[in-house]
Design a protein around this motif. Sequence first.
Motif, PDB file in Angstrom:
ATOM      1  N   ILE A   4       0.847  -1.204   0.000  1.00 42.88           N
ATOM      2  CA  ILE A   4       0.000   0.000   0.000  1.00 42.88           C
ATOM      3  C   ILE A   4       0.884   1.258   0.000  1.00 42.88           C
ATOM      4  CG2 ILE A   4      -0.290   0.054   2.528  1.00 42.88           C
ATOM      5  CD1 ILE A   4      -3.053   1.175   2.156  1.00 42.88           C
ATOM      6  N   SER A   5       1.957   1.237   0.787  1.00 39.47           N
ATOM      7  CA  SER A   5       2.849   2.396   0.832  1.00 39.47           C
ATOM      8  C   SER A   5       3.550   2.593  -0.504  1.00 39.47           C
ATOM      9  CB  SER A   5       3.902   2.222   1.928  1.00 39.47           C
ATOM     10  OG  SER A   5       3.282   1.924   3.163  1.00 39.47           O
ATOM     11  N   ASN A   7       2.451   2.061  -3.272  1.00 42.01           N
ATOM     12  CA  ASN A   7       1.551   2.665  -4.248  1.00 42.01           C
ATOM     13  C   ASN A   7       1.414   4.181  -4.077  1.00 42.01           C
ATOM     14  OD1 ASN A   7      -1.581   3.038  -5.468  1.00 42.01           O
ATOM     15  ND2 ASN A   7      -0.248   1.565  -6.527  1.00 42.01           N
ATOM     16  N   PHE A   8       1.957   4.710  -2.978  1.00 45.36           N
ATOM     17  CA  PHE A   8       1.867   6.150  -2.761  1.00 45.36           C
ATOM     18  C   PHE A   8       3.228   6.840  -2.695  1.00 45.36           C
ATOM     19  CE2 PHE A   8      -2.281   4.672  -1.109  1.00 45.36           C
ATOM     20  CZ  PHE A   8      -3.111   5.487  -1.860  1.00 45.36           C
ATOM     21  N   LEU A   9       4.281   6.060  -2.491  1.00 48.69           N
ATOM     22  CA  LEU A   9       5.620   6.642  -2.381  1.00 48.69           C
ATOM     23  C   LEU A   9       6.185   7.042  -3.739  1.00 48.69           C
ATOM     24  CD1 LEU A   9       7.480   4.302   0.130  1.00 48.69           C
ATOM     25  CD2 LEU A   9       7.386   6.794   0.290  1.00 48.69           C
ATOM     26  N   PHE A  23       7.770   7.334 -10.475  1.00 48.74           N
ATOM     27  CA  PHE A  23       6.720   6.582  -9.796  1.00 48.74           C
ATOM     28  C   PHE A  23       6.197   5.512 -10.735  1.00 48.74           C
ATOM     29  CE2 PHE A  23       2.306   5.595  -9.027  1.00 48.74           C
ATOM     30  CZ  PHE A  23       2.317   5.251  -7.693  1.00 48.74           C
ATOM     31  N   ILE A  47      -9.810   4.284  -0.023  1.00 51.39           N
ATOM     32  CA  ILE A  47      -8.637   4.671  -0.822  1.00 51.39           C
ATOM     33  C   ILE A  47      -8.704   4.137  -2.260  1.00 51.39           C
ATOM     34  CG2 ILE A  47      -7.088   4.811   1.182  1.00 51.39           C
ATOM     35  CD1 ILE A  47      -5.829   2.150  -0.053  1.00 51.39           C
ATOM     36  N   ARG A  50      -8.104   6.306  -5.141  1.00 54.99           N
ATOM     37  CA  ARG A  50      -6.785   6.955  -5.116  1.00 54.99           C
ATOM     38  C   ARG A  50      -5.665   5.996  -5.472  1.00 54.99           C
ATOM     39  NH1 ARG A  50      -6.335   9.018   0.664  1.00 54.99           N
ATOM     40  NH2 ARG A  50      -8.401   8.108   0.871  1.00 54.99           N
ATOM     41  N   LEU A  51      -5.969   4.717  -5.572  1.00 54.25           N
ATOM     42  CA  LEU A  51      -4.917   3.769  -5.944  1.00 54.25           C
ATOM     43  C   LEU A  51      -4.480   4.059  -7.372  1.00 54.25           C
ATOM     44  CD1 LEU A  51      -6.206   0.346  -4.588  1.00 54.25           C
ATOM     45  CD2 LEU A  51      -4.306   1.714  -3.698  1.00 54.25           C
ATOM     46  N   ASP A  52      -3.198   3.914  -7.621  1.00 56.59           N
ATOM     47  CA  ASP A  52      -2.723   3.947  -8.995  1.00 56.59           C
ATOM     48  C   ASP A  52      -2.687   2.494  -9.462  1.00 56.59           C
ATOM     49  OD1 ASP A  52      -1.050   3.869 -11.322  1.00 56.59           O
ATOM     50  OD2 ASP A  52      -0.469   5.936 -10.831  1.00 56.59           O
TER      51      ASP A  52
ATOM     52  N   ILE B  79       0.880   5.427   7.970  1.00 60.47           N
ATOM     53  CA  ILE B  79       2.264   5.292   7.533  1.00 60.47           C
ATOM     54  C   ILE B  79       3.056   6.318   8.332  1.00 60.47           C
ATOM     55  CG2 ILE B  79       3.872   5.493   5.595  1.00 60.47           C
ATOM     56  CD1 ILE B  79       1.569   4.795   3.707  1.00 60.47           C
ATOM     57  N   ASP B  99       2.988   1.244   8.788  1.00 62.18           N
ATOM     58  CA  ASP B  99       4.185   1.014   7.991  1.00 62.18           C
ATOM     59  C   ASP B  99       5.191   2.112   8.317  1.00 62.18           C
ATOM     60  OD1 ASP B  99       5.627  -0.492   6.270  1.00 62.18           O
ATOM     61  OD2 ASP B  99       4.674   0.239   4.441  1.00 62.18           O
ATOM     62  N   PRO B 110       7.887  12.320   0.768  1.00 61.23           N
ATOM     63  CA  PRO B 110       8.011  11.650  -0.532  1.00 61.23           C
ATOM     64  C   PRO B 110       6.819  10.797  -0.960  1.00 61.23           C
ATOM     65  CG  PRO B 110       9.204  10.417   1.119  1.00 61.23           C
ATOM     66  CD  PRO B 110       8.609  11.607   1.834  1.00 61.23           C
ATOM     67  N   PHE B 111       5.647  11.412  -1.008  1.00 60.80           N
ATOM     68  CA  PHE B 111       4.464  10.677  -1.462  1.00 60.80           C
ATOM     69  C   PHE B 111       3.817  11.419  -2.614  1.00 60.80           C
ATOM     70  CE2 PHE B 111       5.160   9.384   2.891  1.00 60.80           C
ATOM     71  CZ  PHE B 111       4.967   8.007   2.828  1.00 60.80           C
ATOM     72  N   ARG B 112       3.086  10.670  -3.434  1.00 57.47           N
ATOM     73  CA  ARG B 112       2.464  11.353  -4.570  1.00 57.47           C
ATOM     74  C   ARG B 112       1.299  12.214  -4.107  1.00 57.47           C
ATOM     75  NH1 ARG B 112      -1.928   8.236  -6.417  1.00 57.47           N
ATOM     76  NH2 ARG B 112      -1.835   6.029  -5.892  1.00 57.47           N
ATOM     77  N   ALA B 115      -2.217  11.742  -1.532  1.00 58.39           N
ATOM     78  CA  ALA B 115      -2.166  10.371  -1.034  1.00 58.39           C
ATOM     79  C   ALA B 115      -2.980  10.166   0.257  1.00 58.39           C
ATOM     80  CB  ALA B 115      -0.718   9.946  -0.796  1.00 58.39           C
ATOM     81  N   ASP B 117      -5.589  10.977   3.638  1.00 58.05           N
ATOM     82  CA  ASP B 117      -6.823  11.596   4.108  1.00 58.05           C
ATOM     83  C   ASP B 117      -6.546  12.629   5.192  1.00 58.05           C
ATOM     84  OD1 ASP B 117      -8.899   9.991   2.748  1.00 58.05           O
ATOM     85  OD2 ASP B 117      -7.997   8.335   3.856  1.00 58.05           O
TER      86      ASP B 117
END
Lengths: 127, 283
Positions: A4-5, A7-9, A23, A47, A50-52, B79, B99, B110-112, B115, B117
């Motif tokens: 999950i992380s 997918n956002f990092l 990314f 979420i 918001r998932l890619d 996270i 995490d 460093p997140f898109r 991301a 809430d």
Amino acid sequence: MKVISLNFLTCAVKSCKSSGAAFPLHPKDAELVQDDIELNAQMLLNILPRLDWAALRTNATELGFPELPAELPTREALEADEKKLKDLHHLLVETQIMEGKLVCRNCGHEYAIREGIANFLLPSHLV
Amino acid sequence: MSRPEDTLAADIHYNDSEARKYTTSSRIQNIQASMTRRALEILDLKSPSLILDVGCGSGLSGEILTAERPEDGGPHTWIGMDVSPSMLDVALQRDVQGDLLLADMGQGVPFRPGAFDAAISISAVQWLCNAEASDTSPAGRLARFFDGLYASLRRGARAVCQFYPKNDQQKTMITRAAVRAGFGAGLLEDDPNTKNVKLYLVLTVGGSAGDGRGGDITGVVDGMDNVDVLDSRPKAADDKSGKGAIKKGSKAWIVHKKEQMERKGKVVKTTSKYTGRKRRVAF
Ligand SMILES: C[S@@+](CC[C@H](N)C(=O)[O-])C[C@H]1O[C@@H](n2cnc3c(N)ncnc32)[C@H](O)[C@@H]1O
Ligand SMILES: [Zn+2]
């Protein structure tokens, strides 16, 4: 590092800020563990938009999972199919990279993962 | 009293022996937990969310997010990022659910975009007021942090940072950096003028909120702001007398909330007339 992380990092290097190739990060030499974590259906549904999905498909394949469907499942589909939801939960929340690296395809920077923790500290010239 | 922020870098100060205190001292655990609960109350999340915990340390704050009950909108998934390997090590030993990331908030987030809430930070951001190295400045690190935090939050999101400023100058420096990044910002002070005073920077990201109201700082701080002028206590108490289920958002609920806030302290909205008079925080 949970999926999950991942997918956002994004890559934290300054020159990668506006690059599409920064990314997702790509796991390398990844050792996985599977935790047992209670399903949080509401969080996943929350979420979902918001998932890619394309990035998740790529990462899942890289981590050795069977190929994900081409399209992001709809909320309704997941609500109707507990198994689908659990699969997503398993991939995103229960799967952890314990050791290995995350690699940026744009700048080549490698982020080490040790004991499940990715090291995003950068030398100051990359910030 | 000397402040560790003045003499050491965070990752040096939070070494193994300092980190151990976060598992052994119930005093520390209680304080961190109650501040996190307060932050959650301000975030006012309605359903299980994805939350960033900045300066998560050993996960004391994060565990409160995990433990939030369904009737209170939880449990949340989080996270955490922290610059201290020793603190993260304790988090691993305590087997927290969040995490974990070894990262320096002064280098960015460093997140898109969009991301999270929500974000919380408990007792950490004052560390940004001290340059970690000769080639960085507090102003630069504060800007990178708040710019990055702003971008990483979805439209309509909120963030709450409890922090310990050394003085008014640090308070201003931090709040100003948040506003420059684009946040709507308010400062909430619990137990003002006591030695237990706690300061919360309440931040909102504008735009259409998922629930239609989270994005506007005036919406968030409005109810609280009124606490300052709520001199009609008896009247408010009357309103509450009709017990039963108080619906969220109803007048009775707002009054009830105001009373809760009032008992706990007060809010100073950065743009309110109180700010100018009492604190002179100018953005
Ligand atoms: C007082 S502890 C609080 C930890 C946790 N939030 C809690 O409530 O228990 C402050 C934490 O902020 C972290 N910290 C300080 N400077 C930081 C930075 N530049 N980036 C990330 N974390 C930082 C420290 O390592 C430490 O773990
Ligand atoms: Zn990169």
